[in-house]
Design a protein around this motif. Structure first.
Motif, mmCIF file in Angstrom:
data_model
loop_
_atom_site.group_PDB
_atom_site.id
_atom_site.type_symbol
_atom_site.label_atom_id
_atom_site.label_comp_id
_atom_site.label_asym_id
_atom_site.label_seq_id
_atom_site.Cartn_x
_atom_site.Cartn_y
_atom_site.Cartn_z
ATOM 1 N N ILE A 75 0.821 -1.223 0.078
ATOM 2 C CA ILE A 75 -0.045 -0.117 0.122
ATOM 3 C C ILE A 75 1.069 1.390 -0.081
ATOM 4 O O ILE A 75 0.588 2.253 -0.877
ATOM 5 N N ALA A 76 1.920 1.257 0.909
ATOM 6 C CA ALA A 76 2.939 2.295 0.896
ATOM 7 C C ALA A 76 3.391 2.517 -0.310
ATOM 8 O O ALA A 76 3.641 3.880 -0.965
ATOM 9 N N ARG A 77 3.759 1.634 -1.306
ATOM 10 C CA ARG A 77 4.622 1.481 -2.388
ATOM 11 C C ARG A 77 3.556 2.220 -3.384
ATOM 12 O O ARG A 77 4.138 3.172 -4.340
ATOM 13 N N LEU A 78 2.341 1.862 -3.407
ATOM 14 C CA LEU A 78 1.141 2.053 -4.253
ATOM 15 C C LEU A 78 0.894 3.820 -4.222
ATOM 16 O O LEU A 78 0.871 4.533 -5.059
ATOM 17 N N GLU A 79 0.871 4.163 -2.730
ATOM 18 C CA GLU A 79 0.674 5.491 -2.474
ATOM 19 C C GLU A 79 1.938 6.381 -3.000
ATOM 20 O O GLU A 79 1.561 7.538 -3.429
ATOM 21 N N ASP A 80 3.106 5.886 -2.857
ATOM 22 C CA ASP A 80 4.104 6.688 -3.393
ATOM 23 C C ASP A 80 4.056 6.799 -4.916
ATOM 24 O O ASP A 80 4.412 7.941 -5.530
ATOM 25 N N GLN A 81 3.801 5.825 -5.454
ATOM 26 C CA GLN A 81 3.440 6.121 -7.017
ATOM 27 C C GLN A 81 2.491 6.823 -7.571
ATOM 28 O O GLN A 81 2.838 7.518 -8.529
ATOM 29 N N LEU A 82 1.568 6.920 -6.800
ATOM 30 C CA LEU A 82 0.165 7.665 -7.216
ATOM 31 C C LEU A 82 0.564 8.994 -6.567
ATOM 32 O O LEU A 82 -0.381 9.992 -7.006
ATOM 33 N N GLY A 83 1.408 9.160 -5.638
ATOM 34 C CA GLY A 83 1.567 10.650 -5.237
ATOM 35 C C GLY A 83 0.406 11.071 -4.122
ATOM 36 O O GLY A 83 0.249 12.403 -4.042
ATOM 37 N N THR A 84 -0.104 10.218 -3.711
ATOM 38 C CA THR A 84 -1.497 10.322 -2.751
ATOM 39 C C THR A 84 -1.710 9.739 -1.735
ATOM 40 O O THR A 84 -1.372 8.324 -1.808
ATOM 41 N N ARG A 85 -2.442 9.960 -0.662
ATOM 42 C CA ARG A 85 -2.730 8.841 0.361
ATOM 43 C C ARG A 85 -4.040 7.927 -0.230
ATOM 44 O O ARG A 85 -5.213 8.871 -0.478
ATOM 45 N N LEU A 86 -3.993 6.729 0.084
ATOM 46 C CA LEU A 86 -5.313 6.152 -0.424
ATOM 47 C C LEU A 86 -6.399 5.588 0.828
ATOM 48 O O LEU A 86 -7.299 5.384 0.667
ATOM 49 N N PHE A 87 -5.766 5.573 2.196
ATOM 50 C CA PHE A 87 -6.637 5.270 3.249
ATOM 51 C C PHE A 87 -6.434 6.263 4.192
ATOM 52 O O PHE A 87 -5.468 6.826 4.768
ATOM 53 N N GLU A 129 -8.041 11.342 -13.059
ATOM 54 C CA GLU A 129 -8.867 11.675 -11.937
ATOM 55 C C GLU A 129 -7.955 12.051 -10.777
ATOM 56 O O GLU A 129 -8.480 13.052 -10.117
ATOM 57 N N LEU A 130 -6.943 11.354 -10.446
ATOM 58 C CA LEU A 130 -6.438 11.744 -9.181
ATOM 59 C C LEU A 130 -5.397 13.351 -9.466
ATOM 60 O O LEU A 130 -5.585 14.049 -8.706
ATOM 61 N N ASP A 131 -5.026 13.466 -10.637
ATOM 62 C CA ASP A 131 -4.349 14.848 -11.166
ATOM 63 C C ASP A 131 -5.623 15.701 -10.910
ATOM 64 O O ASP A 131 -5.131 16.871 -10.551
ATOM 65 N N ASP A 132 -6.640 15.742 -11.358
ATOM 66 C CA ASP A 132 -7.863 16.327 -11.221
ATOM 67 C C ASP A 132 -8.160 16.860 -9.960
ATOM 68 O O ASP A 132 -8.547 17.979 -9.366
ATOM 69 N N LEU A 133 -8.144 16.017 -9.022
ATOM 70 C CA LEU A 133 -8.446 15.959 -7.518
ATOM 71 C C LEU A 133 -7.450 16.820 -7.102
ATOM 72 O O LEU A 133 -7.892 17.668 -6.039
ATOM 73 N N ALA A 134 -6.100 16.803 -7.509
ATOM 74 C CA ALA A 134 -4.961 17.564 -7.095
ATOM 75 C C ALA A 134 -5.099 18.909 -7.587
ATOM 76 O O ALA A 134 -4.098 19.708 -7.327
ATOM 77 N N GLY A 135 -5.912 19.356 -8.487
ATOM 78 C CA GLY A 135 -5.933 20.402 -9.215
ATOM 79 C C GLY A 135 -4.878 20.896 -10.322
ATOM 80 O O GLY A 135 -4.656 21.733 -10.844
ATOM 81 N N LEU A 136 -4.470 19.405 -10.945
ATOM 82 C CA LEU A 136 -3.926 19.741 -11.860
ATOM 83 C C LEU A 136 -4.447 19.141 -13.293
ATOM 84 O O LEU A 136 -4.963 17.914 -13.146
ATOM 85 N N ASP A 137 -4.385 19.929 -14.155
ATOM 86 C CA ASP A 137 -4.933 19.392 -15.551
ATOM 87 C C ASP A 137 -3.856 18.661 -16.502
ATOM 88 O O ASP A 137 -3.273 19.141 -17.371
ATOM 89 N N ARG A 138 -3.549 17.706 -15.941
ATOM 90 C CA ARG A 138 -2.627 16.670 -16.975
ATOM 91 C C ARG A 138 -3.305 15.765 -17.879
ATOM 92 O O ARG A 138 -2.527 14.772 -18.129
ATOM 93 N N GLY A 139 -4.643 15.711 -17.561
ATOM 94 C CA GLY A 139 -5.168 14.477 -18.667
ATOM 95 C C GLY A 139 -5.079 14.740 -19.821
ATOM 96 O O GLY A 139 -4.690 15.712 -20.504
ATOM 97 N N ARG A 140 -5.405 13.669 -20.614
ATOM 98 C CA ARG A 140 -5.485 13.746 -22.100
ATOM 99 C C ARG A 140 -6.562 12.898 -22.880
ATOM 100 O O ARG A 140 -7.080 11.806 -22.089
ATOM 101 N N THR A 141 -7.351 13.471 -23.636
ATOM 102 C CA THR A 141 -8.420 13.033 -24.239
ATOM 103 C C THR A 141 -7.930 12.805 -25.673
ATOM 104 O O THR A 141 -7.436 13.447 -26.651
#
Length: 417
Positions: free
Chosen positions: A41-53, A191-203
């Motif tokens: 879980i810690a590894r995944l949170e580090d990769q995603l750059g956010t707390r999951l739980f 979606e995680l970027d969007d939640l963090a206020g970052l517009d890095r999504g791609r369509t």
């Protein structure tokens, strides 16, 4: 591709902890020790750059980010599970000739990201060396990952041909599921970027010729006015190629003329506006000054047409059904080429009125006075049936719908014109 950094086992651990709301209760389900789960879980949170739980006295509850990503993980793992079942079903239909002894019934739960990425790369390249180069790995490493997946699944996945490597039906089903699962996880990152206020999504949008002149530009401008950092990629191509990319996760949606009947049941179509066809020539064409034009007049001139099998070409074939059709010298879907060919000659074409609005306004092309009742076609967006857009993609869809309403309300594209 951010997905390449993920560990599928960590995703499964994350899902079980979220379901059980406890590391200790998840441990026997995923067959890992509590310290190993905590580390995953810690590894995944580090990769995603956010707390999951949120760690609370009554257990572990997903954070807002955790809940968002969990939904994508659930969908991705379900796609892999269904793809694996379909691969096994196809092997069974071949009366066991596609199966091999020693495979695991739930092999997708044991498959690694490297193995699935190898499968997807080989399916695209049809060659182990080219696939390895695409992924940036050594060829022996990719070959080992590809063959490990075969042993794990107990399925024959690859067949050597005179031109390279081909996938069996089972492998193709699994590769499609993997592509869609990867696309789902990429949506999760956005979606995680969007939640963090970052517009890095791609369509990524598949575009048929018709919507490129107004519908797509209007929707893109509307999106970028609200989300200036979002990236939009537009992919051109024939309908069959774009539909394949849509169904395999290569593009997010497809914009253009809708098909009737629906070509396959894992997509949905949404009409945006209705667009009639017109017989078009250059401004000042000899037929342009006439009050009435007949089919004989049209057959006296060469034509520029889209390729066979497109809706516009089908309309052309119906128009001249039962009689000798006029000569077609050039087949193309390029408006630039059509415009150039018509401008320097007396050639004609059959084209959507929406598609040539700029050329008509600037005096380059002109519809001829030849009525085409019943030629209006629904123009819209095609999506995967279970597609779940991100917030930015939802805004893009809203922009397409608004542009469609504007076109419908102008009165310039009515059936009676």
């Amino acid at each position: 591709m951010q997905v390449a950094r993920l560990n599928l086992r960590h995703l499964r651990v994350f899902r079980e902890v979220a379901h059980c709301r406890s590391v200790s209760r998840a441990a026997p389900v995923v067959h890992l020790s509590q310290p190993a789960i905590t580390q995953a879980i810690a590894r995944l949170e580090d990769q995603l750059g956010t707390r999951l739980f949120d760690r609370r006295s009554d257990g572990m509850a997903p954070t807002q980010a955790g809940a968002l990503f969990l939904a994508r993980v659930e969908r991705a793992l379900a796609l892999l599970r269904n793809g694996a079942r379909e691969a096994q079903r196809l092997a069974a239909r071949r009366q066991g000739s596609g199966s091999r002894a020693g495979g695991f019934a739930d092999f997708e739960a044991l498959a690694s990201m490297a193995q699935l990425r190898a499968l997807v790369a080989v399916s695209a390249a049809e060659n182990f060396s080219l696939a390895a180069r695409t992924l940036g790995v050594a060829q022996p490493s990719l070959h080992r990952a590809a063959r490990d997946l075969e042993r794990l699944s107990g399925l024959s996945l690859y067949v050597r041909t005179s031109s390279g490597i081909a996938l069996t039906g089972s492998a193709a089903a699994l590769a499609q599921a993997a592509r869609l699962a990867f696309a789902e996880l990429e949506q999760g990152f956005a979606e995680l970027d969007d939640l963090a206020g970052l517009d890095r999504g791609r369509t990524t949008v598949g575009a048929l010729p018709l919507p490129r002149s107004h519908l797509l530009p209007a929707a893109i401008e509307a999106l970028l006015a609200r989300r200036p950092e979002v990236q939009v990629a537009v992919v051109d191509g024939p309908y069959a190629d774009l539909l394949h990319d849509l169904r395999h996760g290569g593009i997010d949606l497809l914009v253009g003329a809708l098909r009737d009947p629906l070509p396959i049941d894992d997509i949905v179509q949404e009409p945006l506006f209705s667009d009639p066809l017109a017989v078009v020539g250059r401004a000042g064409h000899p037929l342009g000054g006439r009050k009435r034009i007949g089919l004989d007049d049209l057959t006296a001139h060469p034509w520029v047409l889209p390729r066979a099998g497109t809706p516009t070409r089908d309309s052309f074939e119906r128009l001249f059904a039962g009689r000798t059709a006029p000569p077609c010298c050039v087949e193309t879907s390029s408006l630039v080429l059509v415009r150039a060919l018509l401008a320097g000659s007396d050639r004609l074409t059959l084209i959507s009125t929406h598609q040539i609005r700029h050329e008509v306004a600037t005096g380059q092309l002109a519809p001829l006075p030849f009525p085409l009742p019943g030629s209006a076609r629904p123009i819209g967006v095609t999506m995967r049936r279970d597609w779940r857009p991100t917030a930015a993609q939802g805004l893009f869809l809203d922009g397409l719908r608004q542009a469609g309403r504007q076109l419908s309300g102008t009165g310039h594209y009515s059936e009676t014109e």
